[in-house]
Design a protein around this motif. Structure first.
Motif, short mmCIF file in Angstrom:
data_model
loop_
_atom_site.label_atom_id
_atom_site.label_comp_id
_atom_site.label_asym_id
_atom_site.label_seq_id
_atom_site.Cartn_x
_atom_site.Cartn_y
_atom_site.Cartn_z
N GLN A 1 0.73 -1.19 0.00
CA GLN A 1 0.09 -0.21 -0.09
C GLN A 1 0.79 1.30 -0.06
N ARG A 2 1.76 1.28 0.65
CA ARG A 2 2.94 2.52 0.75
C ARG A 2 3.52 2.59 -0.52
N ARG A 3 3.83 1.52 -1.18
CA ARG A 3 4.50 1.67 -2.46
C ARG A 3 3.55 2.32 -3.55
N ALA A 4 2.29 1.86 -3.77
CA ALA A 4 1.24 2.29 -4.45
C ALA A 4 1.00 3.93 -4.17
N LEU A 5 0.94 4.06 -2.86
CA LEU A 5 0.61 5.63 -2.53
C LEU A 5 1.82 6.51 -2.98
N LEU A 6 3.20 5.92 -3.00
CA LEU A 6 4.42 6.62 -3.39
C LEU A 6 4.34 6.67 -4.94
N ALA A 7 3.72 5.56 -5.69
CA ALA A 7 4.07 5.55 -7.12
C ALA A 7 2.77 6.79 -7.60
N GLY A 8 1.57 6.74 -6.91
CA GLY A 8 0.85 7.59 -7.27
C GLY A 8 1.23 9.30 -7.17
N VAL A 9 2.00 9.31 -6.07
CA VAL A 9 2.65 10.73 -5.65
C VAL A 9 3.52 11.00 -6.99
N ARG A 10 4.15 10.17 -7.16
CA ARG A 10 5.53 10.28 -8.13
C ARG A 10 4.60 10.52 -9.54
N ASP A 11 3.54 9.92 -9.95
CA ASP A 11 2.95 10.09 -11.22
C ASP A 11 2.31 11.34 -11.25
N TRP A 12 1.89 11.63 -10.16
CA TRP A 12 0.99 13.14 -9.98
C TRP A 12 2.29 14.34 -10.19
N LEU A 13 3.31 14.04 -9.59
CA LEU A 13 4.29 15.02 -9.98
C LEU A 13 4.84 15.17 -11.05
N VAL A 14 4.83 14.07 -12.07
CA VAL A 14 5.54 13.79 -13.23
C VAL A 14 4.45 14.76 -14.08
N CYS A 15 3.09 14.18 -13.91
CA CYS A 15 2.15 14.95 -14.84
C CYS A 15 2.02 16.59 -14.53
N SER A 16 2.44 17.19 -13.26
CA SER A 16 2.01 18.41 -12.90
C SER A 16 3.35 19.28 -13.71
N VAL A 17 4.42 18.51 -13.56
CA VAL A 17 5.55 19.18 -14.33
C VAL A 17 5.37 19.17 -15.84
N ALA A 18 4.76 18.08 -16.11
CA ALA A 18 4.57 18.14 -17.82
C ALA A 18 3.58 19.26 -17.92
N VAL A 19 2.40 19.42 -17.36
CA VAL A 19 1.51 20.45 -17.71
C VAL A 19 2.12 21.85 -17.45
N LEU A 20 2.98 22.01 -16.54
CA LEU A 20 3.49 23.31 -16.28
C LEU A 20 4.46 23.66 -17.43
N THR A 21 5.11 22.76 -17.83
CA THR A 21 6.14 22.87 -18.96
C THR A 21 5.45 23.16 -20.30
N PHE A 22 4.20 22.30 -20.55
CA PHE A 22 3.42 22.93 -21.59
C PHE A 22 2.88 24.27 -21.59
N ILE A 23 2.38 24.83 -20.44
CA ILE A 23 1.83 25.94 -20.25
C ILE A 23 2.91 27.04 -20.60
N ARG A 24 4.27 26.77 -20.19
CA ARG A 24 5.17 27.71 -20.52
C ARG A 24 5.66 27.93 -21.81
N LEU A 25 5.63 26.70 -22.39
CA LEU A 25 5.72 26.70 -23.95
C LEU A 25 4.79 27.42 -24.82
N MET A 26 3.52 27.21 -24.45
CA MET A 26 2.32 27.93 -24.91
C MET A 26 2.47 29.69 -24.63
N ILE A 27 2.89 30.09 -23.41
CA ILE A 27 3.27 31.25 -23.13
C ILE A 27 4.29 31.90 -23.84
N ALA A 28 5.57 31.03 -24.05
CA ALA A 28 6.57 31.38 -24.92
C ALA A 28 6.24 31.61 -26.38
#
Length: 104
Positions: A75-102
Motif C-alpha cells: 500500500q505504501r509503494r502504491a501511494l508513493l507511485a501515485g504521488v510520483r505520477d502526479w508530480l510528473v504529470c504536474s511538471v509536464a502540464v507546467l512545461t506545456f503552459i510555459r511553452l504555450m506562453i513563450a
C-alpha cells in the motif's frame, strides 16, 4: 481427527482464517482470507509435523504478521507511485503552459 478454527487479524481490514485439522502428530492448516465475514480467497495449505498445538498457533500468528507487513508495504509503494505520477504529470502540464506562453 480433531479440527479447530483460528481467526486473527493483521490490521483492521484484513482477517485470516486458519482451519486446522490434526491427525496424530500431523497438523493440516488451510489458510483463507476473509472479507465481510465470508471466505473470500483461499491462500493455501500447510502441513506441520511433530509440533505442539501451541506451536501451530504461533506459526499461524507469524504468517498473519508477515502478510500484514507485506500488505502495508504494498500500500505504501502504491501511494508513493501515485504521488510520483502526479508530480510528473504536474511538471509536464507546467512545461506545456510555459511553452504555450513563450510561443505567443
Amino acid at each position: 481427527m480433531q479440527q479447530f478454527t483460528f481467526i486473527t487479524s493483521a490490521d483492521e481490514k484484513t482477517l485470516y482464517r486458519y482451519q486446522i485439522s490434526q491427525s496424530g502428530s500431523v497438523f493440516y492448516v488451510t489458510i483463507s482470507l476473509m472479507a465481510h465475514d465470508k471466505e473470500a480467497e483461499p491462500l493455501g495449505t500447510k502441513v506441520l509435523i511433530n509440533i505442539t498445538h501451541h506451536e501451530v498457533i504461533q506459526e499461524c500468528l507469524s504468517h498473519c504478521r508477515r502478510h500484514g507487513q507485506y500488505l502495508a508495504t504494498r500500500q505504501r509503494r502504491a501511494l508513493l507511485a501515485g504521488v510520483r505520477d502526479w508530480l510528473v504529470c504536474s511538471v509536464a502540464v507546467l512545461t506545456f503552459i510555459r511553452l504555450m506562453i513563450a510561443k505567443n
